[in-house]
Write a protein that holds these residues in place. Structure first.
Motif, PDB file in Angstrom:
ATOM      1  N   ALA A   1      83.573  62.261 -39.400  1.00 49.26           N
ATOM      2  CA  ALA A   1      84.737  62.644 -38.583  1.00 49.26           C
ATOM      3  C   ALA A   1      85.618  63.370 -39.105  1.00 49.26           C
ATOM      4  O   ALA A   1      86.544  63.732 -38.422  1.00 49.26           O
ATOM      5  CB  ALA A   1      85.229  61.247 -38.155  1.00 49.26           C
ATOM      6  N   ARG A   2      85.677  63.465 -40.403  1.00 48.25           N
ATOM      7  CA  ARG A   2      86.983  64.258 -41.180  1.00 48.25           C
ATOM      8  C   ARG A   2      86.721  65.656 -40.561  1.00 48.25           C
ATOM      9  O   ARG A   2      87.750  66.240 -40.228  1.00 48.25           O
ATOM     10  CB  ARG A   2      86.849  64.268 -42.562  1.00 48.25           C
ATOM     11  N   GLU A   3      85.630  66.187 -40.504  1.00 48.57           N
ATOM     12  CA  GLU A   3      85.347  67.746 -40.064  1.00 48.57           C
ATOM     13  C   GLU A   3      85.393  68.021 -38.699  1.00 48.57           C
ATOM     14  O   GLU A   3      86.202  68.850 -38.349  1.00 48.57           O
ATOM     15  CB  GLU A   3      84.223  68.011 -40.645  1.00 48.57           C
ATOM     16  N   ARG A   4      85.314  66.954 -37.935  1.00 48.22           N
ATOM     17  CA  ARG A   4      85.368  66.907 -36.581  1.00 48.22           C
ATOM     18  C   ARG A   4      86.744  66.934 -36.268  1.00 48.22           C
ATOM     19  O   ARG A   4      87.326  67.749 -35.309  1.00 48.22           O
ATOM     20  CB  ARG A   4      84.435  66.068 -35.751  1.00 48.22           C
ATOM     21  N   VAL A   5      87.660  65.840 -36.736  1.00 46.33           N
ATOM     22  CA  VAL A   5      89.055  65.769 -36.334  1.00 46.33           C
ATOM     23  C   VAL A   5      89.652  67.144 -36.946  1.00 46.33           C
ATOM     24  O   VAL A   5      90.501  67.534 -36.080  1.00 46.33           O
ATOM     25  CB  VAL A   5      89.504  64.232 -37.054  1.00 46.33           C
ATOM     26  N   ARG A   6      89.514  67.523 -38.097  1.00 46.77           N
ATOM     27  CA  ARG A   6      90.102  68.632 -38.493  1.00 46.77           C
ATOM     28  C   ARG A   6      90.000  69.885 -37.597  1.00 46.77           C
ATOM     29  O   ARG A   6      90.992  70.505 -37.101  1.00 46.77           O
ATOM     30  CB  ARG A   6      89.621  69.142 -39.612  1.00 46.77           C
ATOM     31  N   SER A   7      88.696  70.052 -37.201  1.00 45.17           N
ATOM     32  CA  SER A   7      88.463  71.242 -36.348  1.00 45.17           C
ATOM     33  C   SER A   7      89.054  70.930 -34.946  1.00 45.17           C
ATOM     34  O   SER A   7      89.588  71.953 -34.325  1.00 45.17           O
ATOM     35  CB  SER A   7      87.125  71.535 -36.230  1.00 45.17           C
ATOM     36  N   ALA A   8      88.833  69.849 -34.309  1.00 40.94           N
ATOM     37  CA  ALA A   8      89.452  69.497 -33.132  1.00 40.94           C
ATOM     38  C   ALA A   8      90.930  69.746 -32.976  1.00 40.94           C
ATOM     39  O   ALA A   8      91.612  70.345 -31.996  1.00 40.94           O
ATOM     40  CB  ALA A   8      89.142  68.021 -32.646  1.00 40.94           C
ATOM     41  N   ILE A   9      91.727  69.215 -34.023  1.00 45.84           N
ATOM     42  CA  ILE A   9      93.231  69.437 -34.088  1.00 45.84           C
ATOM     43  C   ILE A   9      93.734  70.805 -33.985  1.00 45.84           C
ATOM     44  O   ILE A   9      94.573  71.332 -33.397  1.00 45.84           O
ATOM     45  CB  ILE A   9      93.927  68.568 -35.260  1.00 45.84           C
ATOM     46  N   LYS A  10      92.898  71.491 -35.003  1.00 48.58           N
ATOM     47  CA  LYS A  10      93.097  73.107 -34.981  1.00 48.58           C
ATOM     48  C   LYS A  10      92.935  73.702 -33.884  1.00 48.58           C
ATOM     49  O   LYS A  10      93.692  74.609 -33.240  1.00 48.58           O
ATOM     50  CB  LYS A  10      92.549  73.811 -36.191  1.00 48.58           C
ATOM     51  N   ASN A  11      91.792  73.705 -33.354  1.00 47.76           N
ATOM     52  CA  ASN A  11      91.395  74.118 -31.989  1.00 47.76           C
ATOM     53  C   ASN A  11      92.109  73.850 -30.833  1.00 47.76           C
ATOM     54  O   ASN A  11      91.818  74.359 -29.582  1.00 47.76           O
ATOM     55  CB  ASN A  11      89.878  74.208 -31.830  1.00 47.76           C
ATOM     56  N   SER A  12      92.978  72.699 -30.918  1.00 48.55           N
ATOM     57  CA  SER A  12      93.643  72.380 -29.676  1.00 48.55           C
ATOM     58  C   SER A  12      95.138  72.953 -29.759  1.00 48.55           C
ATOM     59  O   SER A  12      95.841  72.539 -29.041  1.00 48.55           O
ATOM     60  CB  SER A  12      93.578  70.747 -29.751  1.00 48.55           C
ATOM     61  N   GLY A  13      95.303  73.604 -30.738  1.00 47.45           N
ATOM     62  CA  GLY A  13      96.666  74.392 -31.018  1.00 47.45           C
ATOM     63  C   GLY A  13      97.894  73.431 -31.764  1.00 47.45           C
ATOM     64  O   GLY A  13      98.788  73.951 -31.730  1.00 47.45           O
ATOM     65  N   SER A  14      97.170  72.655 -32.176  1.00 47.43           N
ATOM     66  CA  SER A  14      98.030  71.817 -33.151  1.00 47.43           C
ATOM     67  C   SER A  14      97.920  72.127 -34.713  1.00 47.43           C
ATOM     68  O   SER A  14      96.931  72.941 -35.040  1.00 47.43           O
ATOM     69  CB  SER A  14      97.902  70.246 -32.940  1.00 47.43           C
ATOM     70  N   ASP A  15      98.856  71.467 -35.446  1.00 49.40           N
ATOM     71  CA  ASP A  15      98.885  71.879 -36.902  1.00 49.40           C
ATOM     72  C   ASP A  15      98.161  70.677 -37.576  1.00 49.40           C
ATOM     73  O   ASP A  15      98.386  69.480 -37.379  1.00 49.40           O
ATOM     74  CB  ASP A  15     100.312  71.747 -37.321  1.00 49.40           C
ATOM     75  N   PHE A  16      97.292  70.969 -38.359  1.00 47.95           N
ATOM     76  CA  PHE A  16      96.629  70.103 -39.219  1.00 47.95           C
ATOM     77  C   PHE A  16      97.307  69.954 -40.633  1.00 47.95           C
ATOM     78  O   PHE A  16      97.270  70.830 -41.397  1.00 47.95           O
ATOM     79  CB  PHE A  16      95.121  70.104 -39.460  1.00 47.95           C
ATOM     80  N   PRO A  17      97.928  68.539 -41.167  1.00 50.14           N
ATOM     81  CA  PRO A  17      98.833  68.790 -42.187  1.00 50.14           C
ATOM     82  C   PRO A  17      98.118  69.028 -43.424  1.00 50.14           C
ATOM     83  O   PRO A  17      96.838  68.449 -43.773  1.00 50.14           O
ATOM     84  CB  PRO A  17      99.332  67.273 -42.124  1.00 50.14           C
ATOM     85  N   ALA A  18      98.646  69.774 -44.372  1.00 49.78           N
ATOM     86  CA  ALA A  18      97.833  70.338 -45.627  1.00 49.78           C
ATOM     87  C   ALA A  18      98.587  69.220 -46.544  1.00 49.78           C
ATOM     88  O   ALA A  18      99.056  69.869 -47.634  1.00 49.78           O
ATOM     89  CB  ALA A  18      98.078  71.751 -45.894  1.00 49.78           C
ATOM     90  N   ARG A  19      98.203  68.139 -46.242  1.00 50.05           N
ATOM     91  CA  ARG A  19      98.724  66.803 -47.191  1.00 50.05           C
ATOM     92  C   ARG A  19      97.619  65.963 -47.603  1.00 50.05           C
ATOM     93  O   ARG A  19      96.576  65.880 -47.090  1.00 50.05           O
ATOM     94  CB  ARG A  19      99.685  66.379 -46.935  1.00 50.05           C
ATOM     95  N   ARG A  20      98.211  64.873 -48.457  1.00 50.60           N
ATOM     96  CA  ARG A  20      96.996  63.903 -48.701  1.00 50.60           C
ATOM     97  C   ARG A  20      96.807  62.647 -47.590  1.00 50.60           C
ATOM     98  O   ARG A  20      97.912  62.170 -47.287  1.00 50.60           O
ATOM     99  CB  ARG A  20      97.474  63.007 -49.945  1.00 50.60           C
ATOM    100  N   ILE A  21      95.905  62.643 -46.912  1.00 48.55           N
ATOM    101  CA  ILE A  21      95.783  61.940 -45.504  1.00 48.55           C
ATOM    102  C   ILE A  21      94.947  60.849 -45.670  1.00 48.55           C
ATOM    103  O   ILE A  21      93.698  61.060 -46.255  1.00 48.55           O
ATOM    104  CB  ILE A  21      95.395  62.691 -44.387  1.00 48.55           C
ATOM    105  N   THR A  22      95.296  59.436 -45.688  1.00 45.91           N
ATOM    106  CA  THR A  22      94.665  58.367 -45.802  1.00 45.91           C
ATOM    107  C   THR A  22      94.562  57.647 -44.312  1.00 45.91           C
ATOM    108  O   THR A  22      95.369  57.238 -43.861  1.00 45.91           O
ATOM    109  CB  THR A  22      94.876  57.322 -46.724  1.00 45.91           C
ATOM    110  N   VAL A  23      92.993  57.359 -44.067  1.00 55.56           N
ATOM    111  CA  VAL A  23      93.018  56.442 -42.939  1.00 55.56           C
ATOM    112  C   VAL A  23      92.378  55.331 -43.077  1.00 55.56           C
ATOM    113  O   VAL A  23      91.180  55.341 -43.909  1.00 55.56           O
ATOM    114  CB  VAL A  23      91.882  57.457 -41.865  1.00 55.56           C
ATOM    115  N   ASN A  24      92.858  54.190 -42.701  1.00 50.72           N
ATOM    116  CA  ASN A  24      92.258  52.828 -43.017  1.00 50.72           C
ATOM    117  C   ASN A  24      91.880  52.051 -41.707  1.00 50.72           C
ATOM    118  O   ASN A  24      92.760  51.880 -40.803  1.00 50.72           O
ATOM    119  CB  ASN A  24      93.295  51.924 -43.622  1.00 50.72           C
ATOM    120  N   LEU A  25      90.611  51.790 -41.600  1.00 47.73           N
ATOM    121  CA  LEU A  25      90.065  51.155 -40.295  1.00 47.73           C
ATOM    122  C   LEU A  25      90.191  49.557 -40.898  1.00 47.73           C
ATOM    123  O   LEU A  25      89.337  49.093 -41.377  1.00 47.73           O
ATOM    124  CB  LEU A  25      88.588  51.597 -40.037  1.00 47.73           C
ATOM    125  N   SER A  26      91.098  48.884 -40.106  1.00 52.12           N
ATOM    126  CA  SER A  26      91.293  47.271 -40.353  1.00 52.12           C
ATOM    127  C   SER A  26      90.748  46.688 -39.177  1.00 52.12           C
ATOM    128  O   SER A  26      91.057  47.181 -38.085  1.00 52.12           O
ATOM    129  CB  SER A  26      93.004  47.243 -40.594  1.00 52.12           C
TER     130      SER A  26
END
Length: 552
Positions: free
Chosen positions: A83-108
């Motif tokens: 999903a990392r690659e899908r989310v990255r491309s989807a955000i960029k191709n939707s006209g939004s900015d993908f943060p060039a930072r350290r991103i951590t996703v936790n599924l709890s």
């Protein structure tokens, strides 16, 4: 998908600050508070465990320090890691900015395995919230959906279970792919938002363009798209087998069809769904949830309103039949829940595969135990099994000579164990169809009147089921075959004549205790078809005719 729109350029054209800064400045926050607010976001989604769903909290943290990275934790499977690659491309191709930072996703909760791509949308939404590109309150919302690289949303499995979860846990809103909206709209008291793309959801949460909620759809409004393969009027002869299948449909009993090749076993089995009673709303939701979770829901259908018919090949594995796997999913017996499971060439199934359905046939539920835990799947089905009398198929046929040796015939018949035979209520031997019945075309008016189609038989079956529904009101029973021994004694009182007949039959036919009570349940169904309140000796006599011969 709508045309791509760059929101950074749009904000500049409006002559104002970026939405991240403007939304936070409107709240009166200083720089430190703005950084803390934009660094963490929480979005609620759901995970399917067996046939039930549990809430999942998707936490997204964007660190202000460290090299750019994108990590997903919380026992994700391969689909979620990708999903990392899908989310990255989807955000960029939707006209939004993908943060060039350290991103951590936790599924709890972190100890529950997460499976499937339905977390794409909540992860993308969490990144947009954490980066400050969207300012919205999603505390009472459940979000799910698989993203394409262009930001559009694909069909997602298990939506009905998620809608039931949202209603049960008090979520007021449900954001999901637009293609799944009608499926979720069956559940009332929650707002269903059909999302076509990440861009549309961005606009909705930003207050630019509102997504119109999907209207609730009642069960009665959905038409039943049914096109049965065979009709009872198409079956030449075999009146006894037709009568037996009418009893099967009325009481939910199991049946074993045995006959020479071409006698009509498969045709009769495939005609059975056409005489089964209509699914109730509760039953339809049960079946639809199973098909939705397993990805078997037919395209364009939001609910299954017809009885399922499953006919697995005899090479099917045990896991394929009863369910299981590393992430256990329902098998064929659960996909046949509230419908028909047709096992053609019954003796050709491996012995251990057939033995695995003994407990589900008795209990109407199958429990799959693995090291990670136990899951239970519903399995209330009508078993229709079909077999030839011998390997060549012509043992006992008066017209064609059997070429099998006695030992071959015995071994072939012994492939089906006694406990399986004992759990089947009706055993029917189909004779070869007479050529005269196949070739005769000019029927008299009286003969045409005597030929019944599936609609006529279904009316009688539905009437008998209505009687059973009234009888079992206040219990969990839906038909006669589901009665336990205690319930048979409660709902099926017998006269002295009936008891005398049963004693004689039990002695002559060597009936087991299970067979004894199954005969009574079949007799109760025969009485319901006749509209009789009490079981009579004639009903029991007919039920006894459907037991296997003593020499078997």
């Amino acid at each position: 998908m709508p045309a791509r729109e760059n929101f950074s350029q749009k904000r500049k054209s409006l002559g104002g600050p970026s939405r991240q800064n403007s939304s936070q400045e409107e709240l009166g926050l200083d720089s430190t508070q703005r950084k803390n607010l934009s660094g963490l976001a929480r979005v609620f989604s759901g995970a399917t465990v067996g046939l039930e769903s549990v809430p999942i909290e998707v936490e997204v943290d964007i660190a202000s320090q460290g090299l750019p990275s994108f990590t997903i934790v919380g026992l994700p499977d391969k689909a979620i890691e990708e999903a990392r690659e899908r989310v990255r491309s989807a955000i960029k191709n939707s006209g939004s900015d993908f943060p060039a930072r350290r991103i951590t996703v936790n599924l709890s909760p972190a100890d529950l395995p997460k499976v499937g791509p339905s977390y794409d949308l909540p992860i993308a939404l969490g990144i947009l919230l954490a980066s400050g590109q969207i300012a919205a309150d999603l505390g009472g919302a459940l979000v799910l959906g698989e993203l394409s690289l262009d930001g559009s949303l694909r069909h997602t499995n298990g939506v009905l279970a998620m809608a039931l979860l949202a209603k049960g846990k008090g979520f007021r809103r449900l954001f999901l792919p637009a293609v799944n909206a009608r499926e979720a709209a069956l559940i009332n008291k929650i707002e269903i938002y059909p999302v076509s793309s990440l861009l549309d959801l961005f606009k909705h949460l930003s207050g630019l363009e509102r997504i119109i909620p999907q209207k609730h759809i009642s069960f009665a409004e959905i038409p039943a798209k049914v096109d049965y393969e065979f009709d009872f009027a198409d079956v030449a002869g075999q009146e006894q087998a037709k009568r037996a299948l009418e009893i099967v449909a009325a009481g939910g009993h199991n049946v074993f069809l045995k006959g020479v090749p071409g006698a009509g076993k498969t045709m009769l089995a495939r005609a059975l769904p056409g005489i089964l009673p209509d699914l109730t709303e509760e039953e339809a939701l049960e079946v639809t949830k199973i098909y939705s979770i397993t990805g078997n829901l037919p395209e364009g259908e939001s609910v299954i309103k017809y009885r399922p018919f499953r006919a697995p090949h005899h090479t099917t594995s045990r896991i394929g039949l009863i369910g299981g796997g590393s992430h256990p999913l329902p098998g064929e017996i659960s996909l046949a829940h509230r419908g028909v499971l047709f096992l053609d060439e019954f003796p050709e199934f491996p012995r251990h595969v057939l033995e695995s359905i003994r407990q589900p046939m008795e209990d109407g539920i199958v429990t799959v135990s693995r090291a990670a835990g136990r899951l239970s799947f519903p399995a209330k089905f009508i078993l229709v099994s079909a077999s030839n009398p011998c390997p060549c198929g012509y043992f006992g046929d008066q017209n064609r000579k059997c070429k099998c040796l006695p030992g071959q015939i015995l071994r072939y018949q012994k492939r089906i164990s006694g406990p399986i035979i004992d759990r089947i209520d009706l055993h029917i031997e189909l004779p070869p169809v007479q050529v005269e019945k196949l070739t005769r075309q000019n029927l008299s008016r009286e003969e045409k009147r005597l030929i019944e189609d599936s609609k006529m038989v279904k009316k009688r079956v539905q009437k008998a089921r209505d009687i059973q529904t009234k009888r079992f009101k206040g219990t969990k029973l839906t038909c006669n075959s589901e009665m336990s021994t205690r319930e048979v004694k409660q709902f099926c009182p017998l006269s002295q004549d009936c008891l005398t007949l049963l004693r004689q039959a039990a002695a002559q036919m060597n009936l087991s205790a299970r067979s004894y009570y199954r005969v009574i349940k079949v007799a109760r169904t025969i009485a319901d078809l006749a509209g009789e309140k009490e079981i009579r000796a004639t009903h029991l006599a007919e039920a006894l005719q459907y037991r296997p011969k003593v020499d078997e």
